[in-house]
Design an enzyme around this catalytic site. Structure first.
Site, PDB file in Angstrom:
ATOM      1  N   HIS A   1      -4.144  -4.666  -2.673  1.00  0.00           N
ATOM      2  CA  HIS A   1      -4.525  -4.440  -1.274  1.00  0.00           C
ATOM      3  C   HIS A   1      -4.810  -2.967  -1.007  1.00  0.00           C
ATOM      4  O   HIS A   1      -4.797  -2.530   0.142  1.00  0.00           O
ATOM      5  CB  HIS A   1      -3.444  -4.951  -0.311  1.00  0.00           C
ATOM      6  CG  HIS A   1      -3.390  -6.450  -0.242  1.00  0.00           C
ATOM      7  ND1 HIS A   1      -2.324  -7.129   0.313  1.00  0.00           N
ATOM      8  CD2 HIS A   1      -4.255  -7.398  -0.656  1.00  0.00           C
ATOM      9  CE1 HIS A   1      -2.550  -8.444   0.227  1.00  0.00           C
ATOM     10  NE2 HIS A   1      -3.712  -8.627  -0.358  1.00  0.00           N
TER      11      HIS A   1
ATOM     12  N   ILE B   1       0.826  -1.209   0.000  1.00  0.00           N
ATOM     13  CA  ILE B   1       0.000   0.000   0.000  1.00  0.00           C
ATOM     14  C   ILE B   1       0.860   1.259   0.000  1.00  0.00           C
ATOM     15  O   ILE B   1       0.344   2.365   0.062  1.00  0.00           O
ATOM     16  CB  ILE B   1      -0.903   0.029   1.262  1.00  0.00           C
ATOM     17  CG1 ILE B   1      -0.041   0.012   2.546  1.00  0.00           C
ATOM     18  CG2 ILE B   1      -1.872  -1.154   1.255  1.00  0.00           C
ATOM     19  CD1 ILE B   1      -0.825   0.301   3.817  1.00  0.00           C
TER      20      ILE B   1
ATOM     21  N   CYS C   1     -20.623   7.809   2.858  1.00  0.00           N
ATOM     22  CA  CYS C   1     -21.163   8.339   1.595  1.00  0.00           C
ATOM     23  C   CYS C   1     -20.262   8.013   0.403  1.00  0.00           C
ATOM     24  O   CYS C   1     -20.542   8.432  -0.713  1.00  0.00           O
ATOM     25  CB  CYS C   1     -21.413   9.842   1.710  1.00  0.00           C
ATOM     26  SG  CYS C   1     -19.892  10.840   1.647  1.00  0.00           S
TER      27      CYS C   1
ATOM     28  N   GLY D   1       9.695 -10.769  -3.316  1.00  0.00           N
ATOM     29  CA  GLY D   1       9.441 -10.418  -1.919  1.00  0.00           C
ATOM     30  C   GLY D   1       8.056 -10.769  -1.434  1.00  0.00           C
ATOM     31  O   GLY D   1       7.488 -10.063  -0.618  1.00  0.00           O
ATOM     32  N   SER D   2       7.514 -11.859  -1.936  1.00  0.00           N
ATOM     33  CA  SER D   2       6.234 -12.329  -1.400  1.00  0.00           C
ATOM     34  C   SER D   2       6.379 -13.798  -1.046  1.00  0.00           C
ATOM     35  O   SER D   2       6.913 -14.577  -1.827  1.00  0.00           O
ATOM     36  CB  SER D   2       5.112 -12.176  -2.427  1.00  0.00           C
ATOM     37  OG  SER D   2       3.916 -12.767  -1.921  1.00  0.00           O
TER      38      SER D   2
HETATM   39 ZN    ZN Z   1     -18.982  11.076   3.690  1.00  0.00          ZN
END
Ligand code: ZN
Length: 250
Positions: free
Chosen positions: A123, A107, A134, A196-197
């Site tokens: 991910h 990430i 919302c 690297g996994s």
């Molecule tokens: Zn919102």
């Protein structure tokens, strides 16, 4: 074979390939100083008794402040981190047309920052924050700056609800579009490089199997064994930041 012979073999596979896809995991970012946040050994779970208590969608809805407390040290290292030679090597391979896509479990945005363009973040990522109420999506940086500087948790400018970084929490669905694109590349690739996994977190484990089923050759660069090592053409053990540049710039 010694490591050198393995490297020559990997270079040869990349040279002959028409469609190369890389799958990267936490191990490509550890040389940049980022711990594997999904691993209990990372130290990020010391305060939180259990990752289920903070890093699931249900926990986020219940106690978002606990989630942000947990996120703070990880956010700190990610924001300080720089792309390392492994990230740069993949960007270089793409730039010369020898790598078609990167699928990443990370990430941290380091592939984009290294200059890679075709990056599928299965991910999620820290580029945006999303409102769980919302569904408003806004750039993360100014809001996370305010959080790190003054402890101000991001609130939705539209409905004032606490916003969540666009990262996939435990028990959450994976981003559909990124997964579709990842699967397409795995079905098309004739070479896949796993970097690297340890291939333990689904669906990262499934993607190389999909590529193998479609006839792709597999190159695995990882510190530890993976369950696909015996099906790989080349397995390279060692520091990804040392090994990968040798493939990109032979
Ligand atoms: Zn919102």
């Amino acid at each position: 074979m010694g490591n050198e012979a393995h490297i020559d073999r990997a270079i040869e596979l990349l040279r002959q390939a028409r469609h190369v896809v890389a799958l990267t995991g936490a191990g490509i970012s550890t040389p940049s100083g980022i711990p594997d946040y999904r691993s209990p050994k990372s130290g990020l779970w010391e305060k939180a008794a259990d990752m289920v208590e903070v890093a699931t969608l249900a926990a986020f809805r219940r106690q978002p402040l606990a989630f942000y407390d947990w996120l703070r040290p990880l956010l700190h290292v990610i924001r300080e981190a720089q792309p390392n030679p492994a990230h740069l090597a993949l960007a270089q391979l793409e730039a010369v047309g020898r790598l078609q896509a990167i699928i990443t479990q990370n990430i941290d945005l380091l592939h984009s920052r290294a200059g890679s363009h075709q990056v599928y973040e299965i991910h999620g990522h820290l580029r945006e924050v999303v409102c769980p109420t919302c569904h408003n999506v806004v750039p993360a940086e100014p809001l996370l700056d305010a959080f790190m500087a003054a402890g101000k948790v991001p609130h939705c400018p539209r409905c004032r609800h606490i916003m969540k970084p666009s990262v996939v929490l435990f028990g959450e669905l994976l981003p559909w579009r990124a997964m579709k694109a990842a699967q397409h590349h795995c079905a098309t690739a004739d070479v896949m490089i796993v970097v690297g996994s340890s291939l333990q977190v689904a669906p990262a484990a499934d993607l190389p199997e999909m590529a193998l089923a479609n006839g792709a050759r597999l190159i695995i660069i990882n510190y530890n064994e993976t369950h696909l090592d015996d099906q790989a053409d080349v397995v390279l053990r060692g520091d990804v930041a040392e090994v990968l540049p040798q493939l990109a710039d032979p």
